[in-house]
Design a protein around this motif. Structure first.
Motif, PDB file in Angstrom:
ATOM      1  N   LEU A 143     -20.173   8.195  -7.495  1.00  0.00           N
ATOM      2  CA  LEU A 143     -18.770   7.808  -7.627  1.00  0.00           C
ATOM      3  C   LEU A 143     -18.047   7.861  -6.288  1.00  0.00           C
ATOM      4  CD1 LEU A 143     -17.660   9.605 -10.923  1.00  0.00           C
ATOM      5  CD2 LEU A 143     -17.767   7.135 -10.541  1.00  0.00           C
ATOM      6  N   LYS A 144     -18.281   8.924  -5.543  1.00  0.00           N
ATOM      7  CA  LYS A 144     -17.626   9.098  -4.244  1.00  0.00           C
ATOM      8  C   LYS A 144     -17.974   7.953  -3.297  1.00  0.00           C
ATOM      9  CE  LYS A 144     -19.378  11.193  -0.853  1.00  0.00           C
ATOM     10  NZ  LYS A 144     -19.974  12.084   0.179  1.00  0.00           N
ATOM     11  N   ILE A 145     -19.260   7.613  -3.219  1.00  0.00           N
ATOM     12  CA  ILE A 145     -19.703   6.557  -2.301  1.00  0.00           C
ATOM     13  C   ILE A 145     -19.144   5.204  -2.710  1.00  0.00           C
ATOM     14  CG2 ILE A 145     -21.721   5.285  -1.465  1.00  0.00           C
ATOM     15  CD1 ILE A 145     -23.274   7.914  -1.553  1.00  0.00           C
ATOM     16  N   ARG A 146     -19.129   4.906  -4.018  1.00  0.00           N
ATOM     17  CA  ARG A 146     -18.589   3.633  -4.480  1.00  0.00           C
ATOM     18  C   ARG A 146     -17.106   3.511  -4.100  1.00  0.00           C
ATOM     19  NH1 ARG A 146     -21.623   0.917  -8.547  1.00  0.00           N
ATOM     20  NH2 ARG A 146     -23.794   1.026  -7.845  1.00  0.00           N
ATOM     21  N   PHE A 147     -16.348   4.600  -4.240  1.00  0.00           N
ATOM     22  CA  PHE A 147     -14.937   4.583  -3.863  1.00  0.00           C
ATOM     23  C   PHE A 147     -14.771   4.441  -2.356  1.00  0.00           C
ATOM     24  CE2 PHE A 147     -13.691   7.048  -7.897  1.00  0.00           C
ATOM     25  CZ  PHE A 147     -13.170   5.913  -8.485  1.00  0.00           C
ATOM     26  N   GLN A 148     -15.595   5.140  -1.600  1.00  0.00           N
ATOM     27  CA  GLN A 148     -15.491   5.104  -0.142  1.00  0.00           C
ATOM     28  C   GLN A 148     -15.757   3.708   0.425  1.00  0.00           C
ATOM     29  OE1 GLN A 148     -18.283   8.241   0.904  1.00  0.00           O
ATOM     30  NE2 GLN A 148     -16.607   9.536   1.594  1.00  0.00           N
ATOM     31  N   LEU A 149     -16.663   2.968  -0.205  1.00  0.00           N
ATOM     32  CA  LEU A 149     -17.047   1.657   0.308  1.00  0.00           C
ATOM     33  C   LEU A 149     -16.118   0.541  -0.155  1.00  0.00           C
ATOM     34  CD1 LEU A 149     -20.945   1.842  -0.075  1.00  0.00           C
ATOM     35  CD2 LEU A 149     -19.535   2.388   1.919  1.00  0.00           C
ATOM     36  N   GLN A 150     -15.221   0.828  -1.082  1.00  0.00           N
ATOM     37  CA  GLN A 150     -14.302  -0.196  -1.581  1.00  0.00           C
ATOM     38  C   GLN A 150     -13.138  -0.377  -0.619  1.00  0.00           C
ATOM     39  OE1 GLN A 150     -13.341  -0.760  -5.889  1.00  0.00           O
ATOM     40  NE2 GLN A 150     -11.316  -0.063  -5.294  1.00  0.00           N
ATOM     41  N   VAL A 151     -12.954  -1.593  -0.117  1.00  0.00           N
ATOM     42  CA  VAL A 151     -11.869  -1.874   0.820  1.00  0.00           C
ATOM     43  C   VAL A 151     -10.533  -1.975   0.087  1.00  0.00           C
ATOM     44  CG1 VAL A 151     -10.988  -3.524   2.525  1.00  0.00           C
ATOM     45  CG2 VAL A 151     -13.447  -3.060   2.398  1.00  0.00           C
ATOM     46  N   GLU A 152     -10.535  -2.578  -1.103  1.00  0.00           N
ATOM     47  CA  GLU A 152      -9.297  -2.723  -1.881  1.00  0.00           C
ATOM     48  C   GLU A 152      -8.773  -1.351  -2.319  1.00  0.00           C
ATOM     49  OE1 GLU A 152     -11.615  -6.416  -2.023  1.00  0.00           O
ATOM     50  OE2 GLU A 152     -12.093  -4.334  -2.462  1.00  0.00           O
ATOM     51  N   PRO A 153      -7.464  -1.252  -2.596  1.00  0.00           N
ATOM     52  CA  PRO A 153      -6.878   0.028  -3.017  1.00  0.00           C
ATOM     53  C   PRO A 153      -7.488   0.528  -4.329  1.00  0.00           C
ATOM     54  CG  PRO A 153      -5.161  -1.528  -2.405  1.00  0.00           C
ATOM     55  CD  PRO A 153      -6.441  -2.310  -2.469  1.00  0.00           C
ATOM     56  N   ILE A 154      -7.601   1.833  -4.449  1.00  0.00           N
ATOM     57  CA  ILE A 154      -8.064   2.438  -5.695  1.00  0.00           C
ATOM     58  C   ILE A 154      -6.811   2.708  -6.534  1.00  0.00           C
ATOM     59  CG2 ILE A 154      -9.255   4.404  -6.742  1.00  0.00           C
ATOM     60  CD1 ILE A 154     -10.812   4.638  -4.103  1.00  0.00           C
TER      61      ILE A 154
ATOM     62  N   LYS B 252     -12.231  -3.464  -8.037  1.00  0.00           N
ATOM     63  CA  LYS B 252     -13.321  -3.232  -8.989  1.00  0.00           C
ATOM     64  C   LYS B 252     -13.204  -1.839  -9.592  1.00  0.00           C
ATOM     65  CE  LYS B 252     -18.338  -3.630  -9.569  1.00  0.00           C
ATOM     66  NZ  LYS B 252     -18.277  -4.713 -10.575  1.00  0.00           N
ATOM     67  N   TYR B 253     -12.987  -0.848  -8.727  1.00  0.00           N
ATOM     68  CA  TYR B 253     -12.854   0.527  -9.207  1.00  0.00           C
ATOM     69  C   TYR B 253     -11.413   0.978  -9.037  1.00  0.00           C
ATOM     70  CZ  TYR B 253     -17.933   0.227  -8.818  1.00  0.00           C
ATOM     71  OH  TYR B 253     -19.236  -0.167  -8.947  1.00  0.00           O
ATOM     72  N   LYS B 254     -10.797   1.431 -10.136  1.00  0.00           N
ATOM     73  CA  LYS B 254      -9.375   1.754 -10.146  1.00  0.00           C
ATOM     74  C   LYS B 254      -9.091   3.244 -10.338  1.00  0.00           C
ATOM     75  CE  LYS B 254      -8.565  -2.802 -12.253  1.00  0.00           C
ATOM     76  NZ  LYS B 254      -7.937  -3.464 -11.103  1.00  0.00           N
ATOM     77  N   SER B 255     -10.016   3.966 -10.966  1.00  0.00           N
ATOM     78  CA  SER B 255      -9.852   5.395 -11.208  1.00  0.00           C
ATOM     79  C   SER B 255     -11.208   5.978 -11.577  1.00  0.00           C
ATOM     80  CB  SER B 255      -8.850   5.645 -12.341  1.00  0.00           C
ATOM     81  OG  SER B 255      -9.372   5.157 -13.571  1.00  0.00           O
TER      82      SER B 255
END
Length: 312
Positions: A37-48, A55-58
């Motif tokens: 989960l941490k890595i997927r969030f870290q690699l997302q350029v768009e805002p969480i 793609k990932y919002k929370s």
């Protein structure tokens, strides 16, 4: 941990290596989903954010989406190289730390320097362990970063072969610079605050030795402090590790590109703002608490098992 107990003094270097390796293995197996989960969030350029086109919002939404698209096994993506990373790192870090602390004790440093000794020993131990285990970290990140719908790497050996064939051997050490910048304060703060919280726990509950409950509580608080202190560099490291691995990542959103650590720092700040440096902080802190508690707790437990087996 710095004031080594008499029974612990009887453990040798191999005992510390085995205890550190066992601790790393158990910790990784139980905390891997949080790492994904941490890595997927870290690699997302768009805002969480729930209001952004991302793609990932929370955390709950990301968990549900990964389960729906990739299945339960996706939470253990990259687990084998991650295990090699954890075991190698744990063996080197704990054995080096214990040896440095013993050496410092033999030199009769005053007790008032114990926290400084913990910080310096932890920093050296963490840096050494990071350097020797880093290729496993790069491979683990690439495996976690890819989608089940378009898999480039089939496993640890295949990913290593593809990287060496299509890129350069230095790719296996991409992101090492920010990692070394972060690991010295991270390992130092982790071991120093672990000892601090350990002492506070012992004083509060009137205990004269390190117990499993003490290690778990002190370890989780130490992990929380250490991870918060160095998180932006951890995010930049992950962004650097996927450079050259753009194929198939379009489904996750905008592809991040950089030419090095300074460029990565500038790009994150320009495109995502200061908040961008802390993407994935929530699962990261949760993982830091869980993994640090397990890390120190299972290390002390492994040491106790070894002492029982040796009849100490």
């Amino acid at each position: 941990m710095v004031e080594i107990l008499e029974s612990k003094n009887k453990l040798n270097s191999l005992d510390y290596v085995l205890a550190g390796g066992g601790s790393g293995c158990i910790t990784r197996a139980l905390s891997q989903p949080l790492d994904v989960l941490k890595i997927r969030f870290q690699l997302q350029v768009e805002p969480i954010s729930t209001v952004a086109v991302s793609k990932y919002k929370s955390i709950p939404q990301a968990v549900a989406l990964i389960l729906r698209e990739e299945g339960l096994k996706a939470f253990w993506k990259g687990h084998i190289p991650a295990q090699w990373l954890s075991i190698t790192y744990g063996m080197i870090q704990f054995s080096t730390f214990e040896l440095l602390v013993k050496k410092a004790k033999s030199m009769d440093f005053e007790k008032k320097y114990s926290y400084l000794i913990n910080f310096m020993s932890g920093a050296v131990a963490g840096s050494t362990a990071t350097l020797l285990s880093f290729p496993f970290d790069v491979i683990r990140t690439r495996l976690v970063a890819q989608s089940e719908q378009k898999m480039i790497y089939k496993g640890i050996i295949h990913s290593c072969q593809v990287i060496l064939k299509n890129e350069k051997p230095i790719t296996l050490f991409r992101g090492l610079l920010p990692t070394l910048f972060q690991i010295t304060p991270h390992a130092g703060v982790q071991f120093m605050t672990y000892k601090l919280f350990n002492d506070m726990y012992s004083l509060l509950f009137n205990q004269n030795e390190v117990t499993l409950s003490n290690s778990v509580v002190s370890g989780s608080l130490a992990g929380l402090c250490a991870k918060t202190a160095i998180y932006p560099l951890d995010l930049v490291k992950k962004r650097m590790q996927i450079q050259g691995f753009e194929e198939g990542r379009e489904i996750f959103g905008k592809v991040f590109k950089c030419k090095g650590m300074i460029d990565a720092l500038g790009n994150v700040y320009r495109d995502e703002g200061a908040a961008g440096f802390f993407k994935g902080l929530s699962p990261s802190l949760l993982k830091a608490c869980v993994s640090s508690a397990l890390y120190f707790g299972t290390y002390e437990l492994c040491c106790d098992i070894i002492k029982v087996l040796k009849g100490i």
